[in-house]
Design an enzyme around this catalytic site. Structure first.
Site, PDB file in Angstrom:
ATOM      1  N   ASP A  93       0.820  -1.210   0.000  1.00 41.84           N
ATOM      2  CA  ASP A  93       0.000   0.000   0.000  1.00 41.84           C
ATOM      3  C   ASP A  93       0.857   1.264   0.000  1.00 41.84           C
ATOM      4  OD1 ASP A  93       1.066  -0.076   2.494  1.00 41.84           O
ATOM      5  OD2 ASP A  93      -0.827  -0.011   3.584  1.00 41.84           O
ATOM      6  N   CYS A  96       4.940  -0.100   2.692  1.00 44.64           N
ATOM      7  CA  CYS A  96       5.530  -1.400   3.012  1.00 44.64           C
ATOM      8  C   CYS A  96       6.918  -1.278   3.641  1.00 44.64           C
ATOM      9  CB  CYS A  96       5.559  -2.289   1.789  1.00 44.64           C
ATOM     10  SG  CYS A  96       6.358  -1.531   0.368  1.00 44.64           S
ATOM     11  N   HIS A 263      23.120  -7.226  -1.915  1.00 42.75           N
ATOM     12  CA  HIS A 263      22.451  -6.565  -0.801  1.00 42.75           C
ATOM     13  C   HIS A 263      23.174  -5.262  -0.515  1.00 42.75           C
ATOM     14  CE1 HIS A 263      25.603  -8.635   1.628  1.00 42.75           C
ATOM     15  NE2 HIS A 263      25.594  -7.479   2.265  1.00 42.75           N
ATOM     16  N   HIS A 295       8.506  -3.024  -4.000  1.00 46.52           N
ATOM     17  CA  HIS A 295       7.940  -3.557  -2.758  1.00 46.52           C
ATOM     18  C   HIS A 295       8.997  -4.095  -1.791  1.00 46.52           C
ATOM     19  CE1 HIS A 295       4.775  -5.018  -0.216  1.00 46.52           C
ATOM     20  NE2 HIS A 295       5.326  -6.213  -0.178  1.00 46.52           N
TER      21      HIS A 295
END
Lengths: 302, 135
Positions: A93, A96, A263, A295
């Site tokens: 939404d 996140c 990462h 996301h």
């Protein structure tokens, strides 16, 4: 012209808004309430799909999602499986990142019972309060949000009257009247940090959008539902002094040495130095988020 | 007439109540020039008198703004309309609804978020009418 069907009424809504005819009676009946109802209906529909914070799932559920998808992604998920055991999804939404951070941080405190970390976090929160005050915001506009976050922080420490369990933490994270306020708290803190160190953040913001620091904070940080980027993560990590690892799951590949998963560690600034992202190995983040373009979810190490 | 949007609203949340009480107190201690809050026992709906600014078409006129606060204020924006008789203005309909079609929308949306008080929002909004659009 009256719309009671929410989302189905799209076409009609548009026609009405783009053409405010002088037929004021009809317009009045229609107006703001119907639009708000439609918005509520869309939210409710979305809420049925994923709660704000989902249940912990094995990493295999992630692979299942891509069964007929890109082989690079499947390969990468396999690599992820060597280090990570589980994933916890959050609702897409636009909040996140903040929601994942909230749950992951509070869950870490609940499990580690790290009193020193809580004390340190609290003193950073006090700094954030001073930042907002010095930026000219009235106390009453943000103190409720601060109080609510501090209350959550207290409650995950055991041994006081208000201690909560893991299940209760999950329930609270799914309760809009708590979860959204904590997300908003993080948004305030993030915005305050960016404004306070606007010189540092300005070039990054200009690289992302064509906005000034002020415009960026107003349009991309403070409103609920605005997605987060590395600027937000850096600012939140610095402001609260909490390192964050973001693992990137996308289709980029480095073909030479097989598939690897990138990462990036966001390591908070120390002593006023800017965020020394990835440059030191001494601090290792206890929060790991999985980023797929657009996301963030929570990852759990083995 | 003006109360067309007064369909059943959900009661204010506890946080919204606390917040509005503080805003009301702040308003009383430090009232914005040209605005007057009409005292009622309804925390969820404020009625505010606005004086037209000197040097504009609206000088020496008094208008009434009705501010409705949603259940999750300040997470959600309040709804502001003019009560009858609304000022004559290209962006205000005769039923008091304020046209959010263009410029004003930008001001309102960019302005409202929980770090602001209703005080700031009203001042910004009315200034935009009476000064930016001032005739």
């Amino acid at each position: 012209m009256q719309n009671k069907d929410g989302p189905q009424a799209d076409g009609e809504l548009e026609a009405a808004t783009s053409n405010p005819t002088p037929d004021f009676d009809d317009w009045a009946k229609f107006a703001d309430d119907d639009i708000m109802q439609q918005q509520t209906a869309i939210r409710a529909e979305e809420a049925e799909k994923t709660p704000f914070v989902g249940d912990k799932e094995p990493l295999s559920s992630l692979a299942a999602e891509y069964q007929s998808g890109s082989p690079i992604l499947l390969e990468k998920i396999k690599v992820l499986g060597e280090k990570y055991a589980a994933i916890r999804r959050t609702r897409g939404d636009g909040n996140c990142f903040f929601r994942s951070f909230m749950f992951s941080y509070l869950e870490h405190i609940l499990e580690s019972q790290d009193q020193a970390e809580v004390d340190r976090a609290k003193s950073n929160v006090e700094q954030c309060r001073i930042t907002l005050q010095s930026l000219g915001y009235a106390d009453f506009t943000f103190e409720d949000f601060f109080a609510l976050f501090l209350e959550q922080l207290e409650s995950v420490l055991q041994g006081n009257g208000t201690s909560i369990s893991q299940e209760e933490l999950l329930l609270r994270s799914r309760d809009q009247s708590i979860s959204d306020y904590v997300v908003m708290f993080f948004r305030f803190v993030t915005s305050g940090e960016i404004r306070k160190r606007s010189e540092f953040f300005e070039p990054f913001i200009m690289g992302l959008t064509n906005a000034t620091v002020e415009q960026f904070c107003k349009s991309s940080v403070e409103p609920m539902g605005e997605e987060s980027d590395h600027v937000h993560i850096t600012a939140l990590s610095d402001a609260l002094g909490v390192p964050i690892r973001v693992v990137y799951l996308d289709r980029s590949s480095c073909d030479s040495a097989g598939v690897s998963v990138n990462h990036h560690d966001f390591i908070p600034a120390v002593g006023g130095l800017p965020n020394a992202s990835g440059s030191t190995e001494t601090v290792s983040p206890f929060i790991t988020l999985l980023y797929r373009p657009g996301h963030y979810d929570i990852l759990y190490s083995k | 007439m003006t109360s067309s949007s007064a369909t059943a609203r959900k009661a204010l949340s506890k946080i919204a109540c606390n917040r509005l009480q503080k805003e009301l107190l702040e308003w009383q201690v430090n009232p914005p020039a040209g605005f007057k809050h009409k005292v009622t026992d309804n925390l969820q709906r404020w009625v505010i008198e606005v004086n037209g600014a000197q040097g504009t078409l609206y000088a020496n006129e008094t208008y009434q703004l009705q501010v409705d606060f949603p259940e999750h204020y300040p997470m959600e924006a309040p709804q502001v309309i003019f009560l009858h008789p609304a000022p004559l203005h290209p962006h205000i309909y005769s039923n008091g609804h304020i046209c959010l079609g263009n410029f004003v929308e930008i001001i309102l949306l960019a302005s409202f978020f929980p770090l602001l008080s209703i005080h700031t929002v009203l001042v910004t909004m009315v200034c935009s009418f009476l000064e930016v659009f001032g005739i």
